[in-house]
Design an enzyme around this catalytic site. Sequence first.
Site, PDB file in Angstrom:
ATOM      1  CB  ALA A 102      -1.423  -9.264   0.504  1.00 46.94           C
ATOM      2  CG  HIS A 103       1.427  -6.743   5.293  1.00 47.52           C
ATOM      3  ND1 HIS A 103       1.678  -6.347   6.577  1.00 47.52           N
ATOM      4  CD2 HIS A 103       1.580  -5.647   4.535  1.00 47.52           C
ATOM      5  CE1 HIS A 103       1.986  -5.054   6.582  1.00 47.52           C
ATOM      6  NE2 HIS A 103       1.921  -4.609   5.353  1.00 47.52           N
TER       7      HIS A 103
ATOM      8  CB  THR B  45       9.692  -9.686 -13.145  1.00 45.88           C
ATOM      9  OG1 THR B  45      10.541  -9.416 -14.265  1.00 45.88           O
ATOM     10  CG2 THR B  45       9.148 -11.112 -13.247  1.00 45.88           C
TER      11      THR B  45
ATOM     12  CB  ALA C  25      -0.938   0.007   1.200  1.00 46.16           C
ATOM     13  CB  THR C  26       4.251   2.089   1.262  1.00 47.09           C
ATOM     14  OG1 THR C  26       3.968   1.787   2.634  1.00 47.09           O
ATOM     15  CG2 THR C  26       5.203   3.272   1.199  1.00 47.09           C
TER      16      THR C  26
ATOM     17  CB  CYS D 269       3.200   2.901  14.111  1.00 45.06           C
ATOM     18  SG  CYS D 269       2.439   3.495  12.605  1.00 45.06           S
TER      19      CYS D 269
ATOM     20  CG  ASN E 162      -2.904   3.355  10.233  1.00 48.46           C
ATOM     21  OD1 ASN E 162      -3.429   4.271   9.605  1.00 48.46           O
ATOM     22  ND2 ASN E 162      -1.763   3.505  10.883  1.00 48.46           N
TER      23      ASN E 162
ATOM     24  CD  GLN F 129      -5.037  -1.344   8.984  1.00 49.36           C
ATOM     25  OE1 GLN F 129      -5.636  -2.362   9.344  1.00 49.36           O
ATOM     26  NE2 GLN F 129      -3.760  -1.165   9.249  1.00 49.36           N
TER      27      GLN F 129
HETATM   28  C1  LIG Z   1      -0.165  -0.834   6.593  1.00 49.17           C
HETATM   29  C2  LIG Z   1      -0.691   0.394   5.957  1.00 49.17           C
HETATM   30  C3  LIG Z   1      -0.036   0.995   4.879  1.00 49.17           C
HETATM   31  C4  LIG Z   1       1.284   0.477   4.341  1.00 49.17           C
HETATM   32  O1  LIG Z   1       1.088  -0.714   3.641  1.00 49.17           O
HETATM   33  P1  LIG Z   1       2.350  -1.589   3.203  1.00 49.17           P
HETATM   34  O2  LIG Z   1       1.733  -2.634   2.340  1.00 49.17           O
HETATM   35  O3  LIG Z   1       2.933  -2.126   4.457  1.00 49.17           O
HETATM   36  O4  LIG Z   1       3.262  -0.709   2.446  1.00 49.17           O
HETATM   37  C5  LIG Z   1      -0.602   2.112   4.323  1.00 49.17           C
HETATM   38  N1  LIG Z   1      -1.757   2.622   4.790  1.00 49.17           N
HETATM   39  C6  LIG Z   1      -2.410   2.070   5.823  1.00 49.17           C
HETATM   40  C7  LIG Z   1      -3.686   2.673   6.283  1.00 49.17           C
HETATM   41  C8  LIG Z   1      -1.892   0.945   6.447  1.00 49.17           C
HETATM   42  O5  LIG Z   1      -2.533   0.424   7.474  1.00 49.17           O
END
Ligand SMILES: *Cc1c(COP(=O)(O)O)cnc(C)c1O
Length: 388
Positions: free
Chosen positions: A203-204, A243, A74-75, A329, A154, A182
């Site tokens: 995904a994580h 890739t 997401a970053t 965080c 988050n 989130q």
């Molecule tokens: C965890 C998070 C991110 C970052 O996501 P990554 O996949 O770890 O780069 C961005 N925005 C929110 C709101 C998040 O909770």
Amino acid sequence: MSNRPIYLDCHATTPVDERVLAAMIPYFTENFGNPASNNHVYGWEAEAAVRQTREILAAAINATPEEIVFTSGATEANNLAIKGVAETYFSKGQHIITVATEHSAVLDPCKYLKTLGFEITILPVQQDGLIDLTELEKALRPETILVSVMAANNEIGVLQPLEKIGEICRDRQILFHTDAAQAIGKIPLDVQGMNIDLLSMTAHKIYGPKGIGALYVRRRNPRVQIAPQMHGGGHERGMRSGTLYTPQIVGFGKAVEIALVEQAKENQRLMELRQRLWLQLSSLGGVNLNGDPTQRLAGNLNISVEGVDGAALSLGLQPVMAVSSGSACTSANTSPSHVLTALGHSPQLAYASVRFGIGRFNTPEEIDKVAQQAISTIESLRKQTTLV
Ligand SMILES: *Cc1c(COP(=O)(O)O)cnc(C)c1O
């Protein structure tokens, strides 16, 4: 293993679900092909697997598979959306609106754009963590090109009114981006019904692997264009070269698939666990809930504790539970949380805050153990303070 603290930090990350891992494994070894190789079966297999995840992600948000761009998380998706729009539309306008409680992966790209001459409006939030829609309307200008408001916070789990924000933006033909890291898999998302033009995922946070995410980029009504931030072989229709990481992409698809099937039932279960924790903690008095009580993620409980030192509280909880405290965080940063200070908290109260992120593998017994430990820690810290 059983002596490790109980994991209640599911907004930071989650373990990979065994079902997700099982789906991923063949794509490391047997099915290792490059999805871009279109001359042989190795490539075709990998491409078919990637295609399947594209379809799952698209269906999850009511988009089409061609509107999904894979990223490292997401970053990167946020960076691609915000910088990509800024670079493409700067001749139309150079004003962007976002919110004080956004993740640093939204705030920092905006700060960067400011150094390049863009104007950034950072909207405040109300005491409940929600934005005031009339404040948003007042902030809009003819030269506004993008509004970026997260789906679910988050830290305090608050859900912003996406549909209303989308309507406001669409009426004025301003692009709307939402960081849904989130939210994906946890709450219903609909890019058509909510008029969302760009949406970031990862995904994580939903029991998938780290290092994989995606950006939804609207193709019709309107067609959104974003300048690539990674140049190379022209993958992902030129928007993100590199890739594709097939095993991670397969895991992402499986994680979303499971989350959607289990969403309603799991949200109910998480809400019961959260309520179980809150009832015990709030019996203490001087324990306040941060964020709107109903407009929030089912697994999120964020509290501020009066009359205790934040660092001592954090230390006291550590042996029993893995939770997050009220400091920022970001690594190596010990300033108070920008989200909690945006709610109007003093730095002291922000530090004396705890985020519980309850997840798929937590049990009622764990919740009770955590509640007991938190209560005895708070009580003994308060006793010490009154002795001094
Ligand atoms: C965890 C998070 C991110 C970052 O996501 P990554 O996949 O770890 O780069 C961005 N925005 C929110 C709101 C998040 O909770």
